[in-house]
Design a protein around this motif. Structure first.
Motif, PDB file in Angstrom:
ATOM      1  N   TYR A 147     -65.107  -1.011 -49.984  1.00  8.76           N
ATOM      2  CA  TYR A 147     -63.807  -0.706 -50.102  1.00  8.76           C
ATOM      3  C   TYR A 147     -63.407   0.597 -50.051  1.00  8.76           C
ATOM      4  CZ  TYR A 147     -64.496   0.113 -54.835  1.00  8.76           C
ATOM      5  OH  TYR A 147     -64.551   0.820 -56.305  1.00  8.76           O
ATOM      6  N   ASP A 148     -62.442   1.109 -49.615  1.00  9.12           N
ATOM      7  CA  ASP A 148     -62.299   2.756 -49.897  1.00  9.12           C
ATOM      8  C   ASP A 148     -61.196   2.889 -50.881  1.00  9.12           C
ATOM      9  OD1 ASP A 148     -59.652   1.894 -48.638  1.00  9.12           O
ATOM     10  OD2 ASP A 148     -60.122   3.033 -47.009  1.00  9.12           O
ATOM     11  N   ALA A 201     -67.177  -4.101 -54.052  1.00  8.67           N
ATOM     12  CA  ALA A 201     -66.519  -5.187 -54.992  1.00  8.67           C
ATOM     13  C   ALA A 201     -67.439  -6.343 -55.090  1.00  8.67           C
ATOM     14  CB  ALA A 201     -65.325  -5.201 -54.352  1.00  8.67           C
ATOM     15  N   ARG A 245     -57.636  -2.538 -48.052  1.00  8.49           N
ATOM     16  CA  ARG A 245     -58.612  -1.510 -48.580  1.00  8.49           C
ATOM     17  C   ARG A 245     -60.133  -1.988 -48.219  1.00  8.49           C
ATOM     18  NH1 ARG A 245     -58.180   0.446 -54.706  1.00  8.49           N
ATOM     19  NH2 ARG A 245     -59.768   1.684 -53.914  1.00  8.49           N
ATOM     20  N   VAL A 246     -60.117  -3.261 -48.052  1.00  8.62           N
ATOM     21  CA  VAL A 246     -61.654  -3.859 -47.585  1.00  8.62           C
ATOM     22  C   VAL A 246     -62.200  -3.064 -46.285  1.00  8.62           C
ATOM     23  CG1 VAL A 246     -62.895  -5.943 -47.114  1.00  8.62           C
ATOM     24  CG2 VAL A 246     -61.272  -5.949 -48.813  1.00  8.62           C
ATOM     25  N   THR A 274     -58.077  -7.139 -57.704  1.00  9.51           N
ATOM     26  CA  THR A 274     -58.807  -6.081 -58.166  1.00  9.51           C
ATOM     27  C   THR A 274     -58.349  -4.854 -57.383  1.00  9.51           C
ATOM     28  OG1 THR A 274     -60.489  -7.763 -58.751  1.00  9.51           O
ATOM     29  CG2 THR A 274     -61.127  -5.324 -58.887  1.00  9.51           C
ATOM     30  N   LEU A 275     -58.323  -4.971 -56.026  1.00  5.05           N
ATOM     31  CA  LEU A 275     -58.174  -3.712 -55.262  1.00  5.05           C
ATOM     32  C   LEU A 275     -56.594  -3.524 -55.087  1.00  5.05           C
ATOM     33  CD1 LEU A 275     -60.804  -4.388 -52.337  1.00  5.05           C
ATOM     34  CD2 LEU A 275     -60.985  -2.941 -54.313  1.00  5.05           C
ATOM     35  N   LEU A 325     -65.805  -3.724 -59.483  1.00  2.00           N
ATOM     36  CA  LEU A 325     -65.938  -2.725 -58.865  1.00  2.00           C
ATOM     37  C   LEU A 325     -67.001  -1.592 -59.138  1.00  2.00           C
ATOM     38  CD1 LEU A 325     -62.186  -1.754 -58.073  1.00  2.00           C
ATOM     39  CD2 LEU A 325     -63.633  -3.507 -56.807  1.00  2.00           C
ATOM     40  N   LEU A 357     -60.153 -10.240 -54.647  1.00  2.00           N
ATOM     41  CA  LEU A 357     -60.202  -8.992 -54.208  1.00  2.00           C
ATOM     42  C   LEU A 357     -58.757  -8.252 -53.967  1.00  2.00           C
ATOM     43  CD1 LEU A 357     -62.434  -9.073 -50.876  1.00  2.00           C
ATOM     44  CD2 LEU A 357     -62.833  -7.688 -53.169  1.00  2.00           C
ATOM     45  N   LYS A 358     -58.014  -9.077 -53.812  1.00  2.00           N
ATOM     46  CA  LYS A 358     -56.417  -8.506 -53.741  1.00  2.00           C
ATOM     47  C   LYS A 358     -56.049  -8.134 -55.209  1.00  2.00           C
ATOM     48  CE  LYS A 358     -51.787  -9.616 -52.442  1.00  2.00           C
ATOM     49  NZ  LYS A 358     -50.880 -10.599 -52.016  1.00  2.00           N
TER      50      LYS A 358
END
Length: 153
Positions: A152-153, A34, A86-87, A80-81, A29, A77-78
């Protein structure tokens, strides 16, 4: 409906584990983006689609391979985020295709991943820049490798 619910509704599954095959991060990130490491169409050590597209692997099998690799990207992604919700945008898709001599349909192979992105994220969040490239070899003899960049946010 959450992104994971849409995945299930399509009869697909996000892998539980996106552990990389060596000493690198599944995703990094930085600055609201990402960067997901390249993903093969694999689960654990098993690569589902192997060989050169256009000789060993059909166009359709390669497209399915990009979808499997994309789902692995979503797992990274899941992980990591914390949540795929959040994407906010899929920014870039890169698809590498292990290509037989004379095979020039890399962009058609990449459509497998692009189409799945649009089905999962919709037009607004799924519109992405894209590169598809033919290569001589990929790790573990994978037919395809997928890399994404997501906001992402």
């Amino acid at each position: 409906m959450s992104l994971e619910e849409r995945v299930k509704a399509l009869g697909l599954k996000i892998p539980a584990d996106a552990t990389p095959g060596a000493n690198y991060a599944p995703a990094v990130l930085h600055g609201g983006l990402a960067y997901v490491s390249g993903q093969l169409p694999r689960e654990g050590d098993h690569v589902f689609v192997r060989g050169r597209v256009g000789s060993d692997v059909t166009l359709e099998a390669a497209q399915e391979g990009t979808q499997i690799a994309l789902l692995r990207s979503l797992a990274a992604l899941k992980e990591t985020l914390g949540s795929l919700d959040r994407v906010t945008q899929i920014v870039k898709l890169t698809v590498l295709v292990q290509s037989a001599p004379g095979f020039f349909q890399q962009s058609i192979v990449a459509n497998g991943a692009s189409d799945l992105i649009y089905r999962l994220f919709g037009q607004e969040k799924g519109a992405h820049a894209r590169t598809s490239v033919g290569v001589d070899q990929l790790p573990r003899n994978g037919a395809v490798e997928v890399e994404i960049v997501a906001a992402y946010d």
